[in-house]
Motif scaffolding. Structure first.
Motif: not given
Length: 69
Positions: A5-25, A27-30
């Motif tokens: 009877k129920n279903e999952f909705g689609r995500p409204a966006h996708h987040d991608h963490e951009i990393l360099r070495g051991k650190g985070k630069l 977040t890119l949200r599409v």
């Protein structure tokens, strides 16, 4: 499988963490209508529409190169 009877909705966006070495630069949200960028340790995103992004990335002055695939 049973009919549900129920279903999952689609995500409204996708987040991608951009990393360099051991650190985070940041977040890119599409999203369907644009791209957003949030630098690390920031609370708010910078945003640009897909039309603005397309005009920028295809402009020869940006130095963007086409991929091989």
């Amino acid at each position: 499988m049973p009919a549900y009877k129920n279903e999952f909705g689609r995500p409204a966006h996708h987040d991608h963490e951009i990393l360099r070495g051991k650190g985070k630069l940041g977040t890119l949200r599409v999203k369907p209508g644009g791209l957003l960028w949030k630098p690390k340790r920031q609370q708010k995103f910078y945003s640009v529409s897909l039309e603005q992004f397309e005009a920028w990335i295809t402009n020869s002055a940006t130095g963007a190169k086409r991929t091989g695939s």
